[in-house]
Design an enzyme around this catalytic site. Structure first.
Site, PDB file in Angstrom:
ATOM      1  N   HIS A   1       5.857  28.655  10.422  1.00 17.21           N
ATOM      2  CA  HIS A   1       6.277  29.977  11.050  1.00 17.21           C
ATOM      3  C   HIS A   1       5.081  30.666  11.364  1.00 17.21           C
ATOM      4  CE1 HIS A   1       4.587  30.656   6.872  1.00 17.21           C
ATOM      5  NE2 HIS A   1       4.416  31.851   7.167  1.00 17.21           N
TER       6      HIS A   1
ATOM      7  N   HIS B   1       7.567  40.304  -9.192  1.00 13.46           N
ATOM      8  CA  HIS B   1       8.567  39.840  -8.366  1.00 13.46           C
ATOM      9  C   HIS B   1       8.820  38.473  -8.882  1.00 13.46           C
ATOM     10  CE1 HIS B   1       9.147  43.346  -6.193  1.00 13.46           C
ATOM     11  NE2 HIS B   1       7.804  43.438  -6.126  1.00 13.46           N
TER      12      HIS B   1
ATOM     13  N   ARG C   1     -17.783  49.109  -3.127  1.00 12.04           N
ATOM     14  CA  ARG C   1     -19.177  49.587  -2.565  1.00 12.04           C
ATOM     15  C   ARG C   1     -20.078  50.202  -3.867  1.00 12.04           C
ATOM     16  NH1 ARG C   1     -23.766  49.884  -1.194  1.00 12.04           N
ATOM     17  NH2 ARG C   1     -24.238  51.283   0.484  1.00 12.04           N
TER      18      ARG C   1
ATOM     19  N   CYS D   1     -15.337  54.293   2.644  1.00 12.01           N
ATOM     20  CA  CYS D   1     -16.760  54.404   2.859  1.00 12.01           C
ATOM     21  C   CYS D   1     -17.300  54.880   4.170  1.00 12.01           C
ATOM     22  CB  CYS D   1     -17.307  52.868   2.677  1.00 12.01           C
ATOM     23  SG  CYS D   1     -19.254  52.599   2.886  1.00 12.01           S
TER      24      CYS D   1
ATOM     25  N   TYR E   1     -26.043  59.291   3.613  1.00 13.49           N
ATOM     26  CA  TYR E   1     -24.936  59.794   3.659  1.00 13.49           C
ATOM     27  C   TYR E   1     -24.979  61.144   4.460  1.00 13.49           C
ATOM     28  CZ  TYR E   1     -23.494  55.947   0.844  1.00 13.49           C
ATOM     29  OH  TYR E   1     -23.348  54.791   0.051  1.00 13.49           O
TER      30      TYR E   1
END
Lengths: 594, 594
Positions: free
Chosen positions: A138, A162, A237, A291, A426
């Site tokens: 498939h 499930h 991270r 991030c 950052y």
């Protein structure tokens, strides 16, 4: 074979299922109407057998199919799941039968049947299964390869609710043997001199960018399976070794500031997780974490950048439970309108070799917003060690670097945190700043709110799709702002979109031709959040028509948020030496066959 | 001639002046240092004669030079101006002397000497002046052409505080005659059947897009002269005839909602301007207003759109004075945290032919924010008729269409305003929606916050600059993130940047080559506003090096805001049938000569 027929039937059923199970907030009544049409059309072609039968069938085919098509992503499915009798994994139905008639294999032998081998094997508990025919049978079967040569157990663990007896029955039709019971389970050997030796075990599906400190992105193909990313698949991270924290002895120190008639008074408080739960009201919020280096690898293609080469999946979405930072600070006597308090410093229990902890800060006004939580649970479980056990500050809408893990300190201040991670990391330089230039970090502000972002999770770049096969398996319609325009010869795409500051995603458009033509995607959003306070991500799905005669498609996605901000076309205007905040249009190249 | 020498000297002095007078907030200490270098370098080349001497010289050369180089744009200059003795325009120093020795001209004759004529004339009071040699004598002299063929009085009125006797003396050197005193001043004839006949008079420099209703953008070349746009030059966007409002009889009706134990109680209050001033504390805020159709004419170049063809100057910036909407509502008993109140409806005194007023709404949370004012003054004067006399709601960070002028009604509600302007206008469709498609307005949210925007004001597209001349007249340095890289052979650029939601502009980059190379511009910002609450616009200035051997430059500008959102490169992803919110990179083509 019987098993092949069964699998094909299951695969077809599954291919129908996800659309019906998407909890999509209709963008318009036209969209809603179109969705109803879609439903009735499907009814003409296929038996409609949703919910429990479908769910059990899914896990019957098991292995990769459960990974291939998300079915626990929505509240509707959650509700359905609750209606089903829940079966514990320790139930006899999940026990793998002893099969004395089949051979015994060593783990080393199974490993040889991994990705690229002629025959593909996986194990579940002590059973060994050959999934070769299944995988080839498939479209999208390549996802199963994630487990090939090893155990599917960690993948199945993601979907435990499930599992049913049916599932096991189907799995057993693929059985070819058993693991050697005399072989000891593999163990990790800890090296006392390695500060990372006590890091936790991780899920094998995580895509590791760096081992020490551990940095790994979520597997793109699995991200779409769940609106809330399972804890095991949530991107990681880490800047430092994972600290050894203890639920009972862990404390977060709050250093409040109160100004009484102009005199500064410092108020301090040490709180355990138990104290937080006992003293303050509990809140839940679903919030994405991303991030700032997400999609850096793409920016690198435009021009060299420095940093971990994240592809597009350093982003995940979870439900967080905790108490409001605001409530704790007000309890301490802090005035929410105190104009002398400008920033809130944060520190974690993770320390560098000199003993200095990870640190960051957020603006005081944000800290006092109701969405900011001192969280102790992630998706209804204790926060895992990689994600900040036992406490993490959740700052919705803000870059991940400020959402400090293993939280030990909250300090009010008039200034930003002096931490290296706040002052010299950052922050995004201008494209005018080149490698080798002297960097003046004070010229650029620290990242707080994230800009708008979106990317495909499926298909992967370089995928080849068969025009015929694709047409055959495609269900549903393509919507262009609520209007149906094609039903077939389409390629299914899916991915995420998110914007900072609580700005909801108002739409996602996808293009088959590099941005000349656009189609609106269907959106899955948190129904408890409004467009003005949307902290959770948005998942999008669309079926894009394959242009007549095309042998390849340059698929593009870009999103628009509540402020009508949108993504730049390329990295040309946002390139920066550190490769931060790459949010240009995401392209995926797909080849068309047939 | 003596006059030519004088003018050249003045022009040179003026060319130096604006940089010294920019109130730029240095982005870094490096920038500040570079600015000091700049100062000392200028000292080597030129006499430093700032403040009063310079200001009087500017108006001495007068006319266009005062328009060409901004000198009342900053607080520094305001402070200087205050130190100078203020001279009223009725002072004898401003009287134009009778000149019996010179000819008398009719206005019709002056008009023939407008733009394009061999000799360019202007009038001031009853004096007629030939500015031809002056205009040709210095770069940028084309700005004077704005007044050519007519009166400079309305332009001078913008800068009245700087007029001195010196100015007049210099102007008189250009005198060629007088207006015929027997000729009556031109009068407007009012047509009682025309609902627009009672609209106010407008400044001749406004660039009219549509006369009835009146829509005009600010003159790009003059926008940079003032951080706060003079009221006369503030862009005008009217949907209907300007209503005839009266200061004493005007009332704004407040319909508050209070929920007491689940029961809804409506509280009403009619307030005059006097009531507002008496009952509530006064606040001031500098806030930019931008039309959502700004820069539509550029989007039209990408693909056809519908609407008024605004170029890039349907944006202006003013100081507004008034009372907080929040204070008025709380006074009425409204709970700021009432979750049943979601929107605040607004209506103006301007009505359509059926008597229906202009209407809009803003979210309740925004309405309760401290920056939202019911304003009664604009730049320290009563709000002019075109801008909402006597009351306008100022909603900083939000699109102009919600900042209702001639404010008559404020109504709290659980729903958005049903007004046409809220429901069927000012919403941005997806690029997937094409002309001719049925429009479902409910599929797209109403515009509130504006996305990030920037554009050049100078130079105008199609300008030819002389490499030599440019080099000669250029002062100062080009900064690339604080580092000096070139001093000469540059072209000066300037413009505005702004983002919605209070997101401050953290930088503006300009490119000489279509976006391959970038330089950081210097920014002028409101020093009273922070990057997290920046409602005023940002003005930027830079001197871009002319690439070696270039015969043309594709100048580009794009900005970045506090959320690190930036502008898309082109209209490809944001094109929409109504041409709204065009914020792609702004390009200006410049030819290089020599």
């Amino acid at each position: 074979s019987m098993s092949a027929v069964l699998l094909r039937r299951l695969a077809r059923r599954l291919a129908d299922a996800p659309r019906a199970n998407q909890s999509i907030r209709p963008l318009s009544s036209a969209t809603a109407a179109a969705r109803e049409d879609e439903g009735s059309e499907k009814q003409r072609h296929h038996e409609k057998q949703w919910t429990s039968e479908w769910a059990s069938a899914a896990l019957g085919a098991g292995l990769g199919l459960s990974l291939l098509y998300g079915y626990c992503s929505t509240r509707r499915v959650h509700a359905d799941a609750q209606k089903q009798p829940s079966i514990s994994p320790s139930d006899p139905a999940f026990q793998v039968p002893t099969r004395a008639d089949l051979p015994v294999y060593k783990r080393e032998e199974v490993k040889k049947h991994g990705k690229g081998a002629d025959r593909l094997w996986v194990t579940y508990k002590m059973g060994v299964y050959d999934i070769t025919d299944f995988a080839g049978d498939h479209p999208g079967g390549d996802k199963i390869l994630m487990a090939a040569g090893g155990a599917v157990d960690p993948f199945w663990a993601l979907y435990a609710q499930h599992k049913t007896a049916d599932v096991m029955e189907t799995l057993e039709t693929l059985r070819i043997g058993s693991l050697d019971p005399s072989e000891p389970a593999p163990v990790q050997t800890a090296d006392a001199s390695d500060p990372f030796s006590t890091d936790p075990e991780r899920h094998p599906a995580l895509k590791v960018n760096n081992a020490k400190p551990f940095n790994a992105e979520s597997p793109a193909a699995l991200l779409m399976d769940n609106f809330r990313t399972p804890n095991d698949l949530f991107f990681v991270r880490n800047h430092l070794p994972v600290p050894k924290t203890d639920l009972d002895s862990h404390r977060v120190r709050i250093e409040g500031l109160v100004h009484i008639e102009g005199v500064e008074v410092r108020k301090e408080l040490d709180l355990s997780v138990g104290d937080l739960k006992k003293k303050y009201k509990e809140y839940e919020i679903t919030s994405a974490v991303q991030c700032s280096g997400n999609r850096r690898a793409e920016m690198q293609k435009y021009k060299k950048v420095a940093g971990l080469m994240w592809e597009g999946y350093a982003i995940s979405n979870a439900k967080w439970t905790g108490v409001r930072l605001r409530d704790v600070l007000i309890d301490l006597g802090v005035d929410p309108n105190d104009e002398k308090i400008r920033h809130v410093h944060l520190e974690g229990a993770d320390v560098d070799p000199t003993g200095k902890p990870y640190g960051a800060s957020i603006p005081f006004e944000k800290a006092m917003s109701p969405e900011v939580l001192i969280a102790y649970a992630m998706n209804d479980e204790d926060i895992p060690r990689d994600h900040g056990f036992p406490l993490r500050l959740i700052v919705p809408g803000v870059v991940g670097a400020r959402q400090v893990k293993w939280l030990t300190l909250i300090r009010l201040s008039g200034e930003e945190s002096p931490s290296h991670f706040q002052q010299k990391d950052y922050r995004v330089f201008s494209p005018a700043v080149q490698h080798g230039d002297e960097l003046d970090w004070t010229t650029v502000p620290s990242i707080q709110d994230y800009p708008i972002q979106s990317a495909f999770c499926l298909p992967a770049s370089g995928t080849t799709v068969d025009r015929g096969t694709v047409g055959e398996r495609t269900v549903g319609v393509v919507l262009r702002d609520g209007f149906k325009i094609a039903e077939d010869k389409t390629v299914d795409v899916a991915g995420y979109a998110w914007s900072g500051g609580g700005r909801g995603i108002i739409r996602v458009e996808v293009s088959p031709d590099g941005g000349k033509t656009w189609y609106s995607a269907e959106l899955e959003q948190d129904p408890d959040q409004t467009q003005d306070k949307m902290w959770a991500w948005t998942l999008f799905r669309a079926s894009i028509p394959i242009p007549e005669g095309a042998s390849a498609m340059d698929l593009v996605v870009k999103a628009t948020d509540r402020s009508y901000n949108t993504q730049p076309e390329s990295a040309a205007g946002i390139w920066n030496i550190r490769g931060l905040l790459h949010n240009a249009w995401h392209h995926v190249e797909v080849k068309i066959r047939g």
